[in-house]
Design a protein around this motif. Structure first.
Motif, mmCIF file in Angstrom:
data_model
loop_
_atom_site.group_PDB
_atom_site.id
_atom_site.type_symbol
_atom_site.label_atom_id
_atom_site.label_comp_id
_atom_site.label_asym_id
_atom_site.label_seq_id
_atom_site.Cartn_x
_atom_site.Cartn_y
_atom_site.Cartn_z
ATOM 1 N N GLY A 163 0.816 -1.218 0.000
ATOM 2 C CA GLY A 163 0.000 0.000 0.000
ATOM 3 C C GLY A 163 0.843 1.258 0.000
ATOM 4 N N ILE A 164 2.038 1.148 0.562
ATOM 5 C CA ILE A 164 2.954 2.291 0.640
ATOM 6 C C ILE A 164 3.280 2.837 -0.761
ATOM 7 C CG2 ILE A 164 5.040 0.822 0.696
ATOM 8 C CD1 ILE A 164 6.262 2.870 2.661
ATOM 9 N N TYR A 165 3.280 1.979 -1.786
ATOM 10 C CA TYR A 165 3.638 2.419 -3.144
ATOM 11 C C TYR A 165 2.608 3.382 -3.744
ATOM 12 C CZ TYR A 165 7.506 -0.970 -3.584
ATOM 13 O OH TYR A 165 8.676 -1.660 -3.432
ATOM 14 N N PRO A 166 1.321 2.979 -3.830
ATOM 15 C CA PRO A 166 0.352 3.932 -4.360
ATOM 16 C C PRO A 166 0.243 5.211 -3.522
ATOM 17 C CG PRO A 166 -0.681 1.785 -3.954
ATOM 18 C CD PRO A 166 0.749 1.636 -3.637
ATOM 19 N N ILE A 167 0.363 5.075 -2.187
ATOM 20 C CA ILE A 167 0.316 6.278 -1.336
ATOM 21 C C ILE A 167 1.500 7.190 -1.676
ATOM 22 C CG2 ILE A 167 0.394 7.165 1.034
ATOM 23 C CD1 ILE A 167 -0.941 4.520 1.911
ATOM 24 N N PHE A 168 2.668 6.571 -1.849
ATOM 25 C CA PHE A 168 3.857 7.343 -2.247
ATOM 26 C C PHE A 168 3.591 8.112 -3.546
ATOM 27 C CE2 PHE A 168 6.870 6.722 -5.759
ATOM 28 C CZ PHE A 168 7.739 7.778 -5.510
ATOM 29 N N LEU A 169 2.995 7.438 -4.540
ATOM 30 C CA LEU A 169 2.761 8.081 -5.840
ATOM 31 C C LEU A 169 1.827 9.286 -5.681
ATOM 32 C CD1 LEU A 169 3.424 7.772 -8.913
ATOM 33 C CD2 LEU A 169 1.194 6.647 -9.129
ATOM 34 N N ALA A 170 0.747 9.085 -4.921
ATOM 35 C CA ALA A 170 -0.214 10.170 -4.714
ATOM 36 C C ALA A 170 0.439 11.351 -4.000
ATOM 37 C CB ALA A 170 -1.408 9.659 -3.919
ATOM 38 N N GLN A 171 1.239 11.056 -2.973
ATOM 39 C CA GLN A 171 1.854 12.125 -2.184
ATOM 40 C C GLN A 171 3.030 12.777 -2.909
ATOM 41 O OE1 GLN A 171 0.314 10.552 2.189
ATOM 42 N NE2 GLN A 171 2.466 11.090 1.976
ATOM 43 N N LEU A 172 3.639 12.066 -3.844
ATOM 44 C CA LEU A 172 4.719 12.657 -4.644
ATOM 45 C C LEU A 172 4.171 13.849 -5.440
ATOM 46 C CD1 LEU A 172 7.637 12.538 -5.861
ATOM 47 C CD2 LEU A 172 6.707 11.005 -7.607
ATOM 48 N N PHE A 173 2.947 13.703 -5.960
ATOM 49 C CA PHE A 173 2.365 14.762 -6.779
ATOM 50 C C PHE A 173 1.540 15.767 -5.979
ATOM 51 C CE2 PHE A 173 3.454 11.616 -9.960
ATOM 52 C CZ PHE A 173 3.912 12.405 -11.010
ATOM 53 N N PHE A 174 0.865 15.305 -4.924
ATOM 54 C CA PHE A 174 -0.075 16.173 -4.223
ATOM 55 C C PHE A 174 0.333 16.544 -2.800
ATOM 56 C CE2 PHE A 174 -3.617 14.041 -6.920
ATOM 57 C CZ PHE A 174 -3.456 14.965 -7.940
ATOM 58 N N GLY A 175 1.375 15.904 -2.264
ATOM 59 C CA GLY A 175 1.739 16.157 -0.866
ATOM 60 C C GLY A 175 0.872 15.353 0.095
ATOM 61 N N LYS A 176 1.009 15.648 1.375
ATOM 62 C CA LYS A 176 0.280 14.910 2.411
ATOM 63 C C LYS A 176 -1.219 15.205 2.282
ATOM 64 C CE LYS A 176 0.725 14.030 7.358
ATOM 65 N NZ LYS A 176 -0.506 14.624 7.903
ATOM 66 N N PRO A 177 -2.073 14.173 2.297
ATOM 67 C CA PRO A 177 -3.505 14.406 2.091
ATOM 68 C C PRO A 177 -4.166 15.124 3.263
ATOM 69 C CG PRO A 177 -3.098 12.095 2.611
ATOM 70 C CD PRO A 177 -1.759 12.746 2.475
ATOM 71 N N ASP A 178 -5.246 15.828 2.972
ATOM 72 C CA ASP A 178 -6.004 16.501 4.032
ATOM 73 C C ASP A 178 -7.030 15.563 4.650
ATOM 74 O OD1 ASP A 178 -4.800 19.150 3.860
ATOM 75 O OD2 ASP A 178 -5.648 19.184 1.846
ATOM 76 N N PHE A 179 -7.449 14.542 3.903
ATOM 77 C CA PHE A 179 -8.314 13.521 4.510
ATOM 78 C C PHE A 179 -8.079 12.175 3.847
ATOM 79 C CE2 PHE A 179 -11.065 15.120 1.060
ATOM 80 C CZ PHE A 179 -11.504 13.929 0.486
ATOM 81 N N ILE A 180 -8.352 11.118 4.597
ATOM 82 C CA ILE A 180 -8.203 9.754 4.085
ATOM 83 C C ILE A 180 -9.453 8.968 4.468
ATOM 84 C CG2 ILE A 180 -6.858 7.605 4.187
ATOM 85 C CD1 ILE A 180 -4.432 9.237 5.078
ATOM 86 N N GLN A 181 -10.056 8.330 3.476
ATOM 87 C CA GLN A 181 -11.137 7.379 3.763
ATOM 88 C C GLN A 181 -10.629 6.004 3.372
ATOM 89 O OE1 GLN A 181 -14.421 8.739 1.388
ATOM 90 N NE2 GLN A 181 -14.850 10.487 2.704
ATOM 91 N N ASN A 182 -11.010 4.988 4.126
ATOM 92 C CA ASN A 182 -10.551 3.663 3.742
ATOM 93 C C ASN A 182 -11.574 2.598 4.066
ATOM 94 O OD1 ASN A 182 -9.911 2.030 6.294
ATOM 95 N ND2 ASN A 182 -9.040 4.052 6.726
#
Length: 350
Positions: free
Chosen positions: A179-198
């Motif tokens: 899971g760390i990989y897709p999260i890394f990709l998202a945060q590489l472009f957008f930074g730390k998210p303001d909210f997370i739903q899972n």
């Protein structure tokens, strides 16, 4: 400076891939390997043509024969071994996740600063040429403002409850492993998210085996991500903008190709030609940073790692997955040891 001398801790699958690709790195020499078993260390050193094989991790950590150590062992050992390396004055490239949680990582980075050594999480995908190409296309406005990211990393892992993927004692679970990989990709472009739903599935061994994540940013971007160790996927990644999209080839985290598709249907594909699966690029990055006297990489900084772990801590907290010796957050304002205090969470067990 002289050639940077490397040592490897661990002889498992990921250490094997790393050692195999090391020969393609333009800089650095692979000097030593350490395993808990003499047979494994000897076989590994012979297979990858490594001069020194050691039977104890600490012999390597305290050896004067190496400058930097790659840590490729199960997750629960990352913190302890990275800390020992830093205290011994060694530079470190530690396999992801860099630590089990953000608290551990922050402590290690403070220590690295104090001892003036280079430390980086081994997020090898960051250094794959396809990632740089995607960053360049987005920066140049090729797809217009980037709006959303879809990415998955799913595969069918071992069913053995003792396997590192399913073993809570070893820091198992889909999130930390893939899971760390897709999260890394998202945060590489957008930074730390303001909210997370899972939405997650926690298996019989009390680790997560599957999750779908929705990360959101106040500026309006979204990332839809999936991670699994119980189901197969083509593992594509798509970056979508108002003028088109960028699609990575299958197994995006190690792909050698990506395609830019414009809103009018025009396509441009780029194919990179490099040997191995690309671990050599992170080796070169570490060597470059050490040569330049840096203690962190500007391309995958300590803050990047802390942000990744913060997101994963939040997700694990929400789904109720904790590791031994981790304080489990609860509503009563006190930290409790995980072993004596367990909340029921509204997530599925199977």
């Amino acid at each position: 400076m002289n050639e940077v001398r490397w040592g490897i801790i661990g002889t498992g699958v990921i250490a094997q891939s790393f050692a195999a690709d090391f020969e393609y790195a333009k800089t650095g020499t692979l000097r030593a390997v350490a395993s808990r078993s003499k047979e494994a260390a000897d076989a590994f050193s012979e297979r990858y043509n490594i001069e020194l094989s050691m039977v104890d991790y600490y012999s390597l950590i305290n050896s004067h024969e190496v400058d930097v150590i790659y840590i490729g062992v199960p997750n629960h050992l990352h913190y302890e071994l990275t800390k020992a390396c830093i205290l011994a004055g060694k530079h470190v490239l530690c396999e992801k996740p860099f630590a089990l949680n953000q608290t551990q990582a922050a402590e290690l980075f403070e220590l690295a600063k104090k001892h003036d050594v280079f430390v980086m999480e081994a997020m090898w995908t960051r250094f794959n040429p396809t990632i740089d190409q995607a960053l360049e296309w987005v920066e140049e406005g090729e797809i217009g403002p980037l709006q959303s990211i879809q990415a998955s990393f799913c595969f069918v892992g071992s069913k053995d409850p003792e396997n590192r993927l399913l073993n809570r004692e070893l820091g198992g679970g889909a999130l930390l492993d893939v899971g760390i990989y897709p999260i890394f990709l998202a945060q590489l472009f957008f930074g730390k998210p303001d909210f997370i739903q899972n939405q997650a599935l926690v298996g019989d061994t009390d680790v997560d085996v599957f999750e779908q994540l929705l990360l959101g940013w106040d500026s309006g971007q979204l990332a839809s991500l999936e991670a699994s160790i119980i189901s197969q996927q083509p593992n594509r990644a798509v970056l979508s903008g108002s003028d088109g999209y960028i699609e990575f080839g299958n197994n995006w985290y190690e792909t050698k190709s990506l395609t830019l598709v414009k809103h009018d249907g025009a396509e441009r594909s780029v194919e990179f030609d490099f040997p191995g699966v690309g671990y050599q690029f992170e080796v070169e990055e570490v060597n470059r940073c050490i040569e330049e006297g840096l203690n962190q990489s500007p391309n995958h900084s300590w803050q990047n790692t802390l942000n990744l772990l913060a997101s994963m801590d939040e997700i694990r907290d929400d789904i109720g997955v904790f590791y031994p010796n981790e304080p489990e957050p609860c509503d009563c304002g006190h930290d409790h040891d995980i072993e004596e205090h367990h909340h029921e969470h509204g997530h599925h067990k199977h």
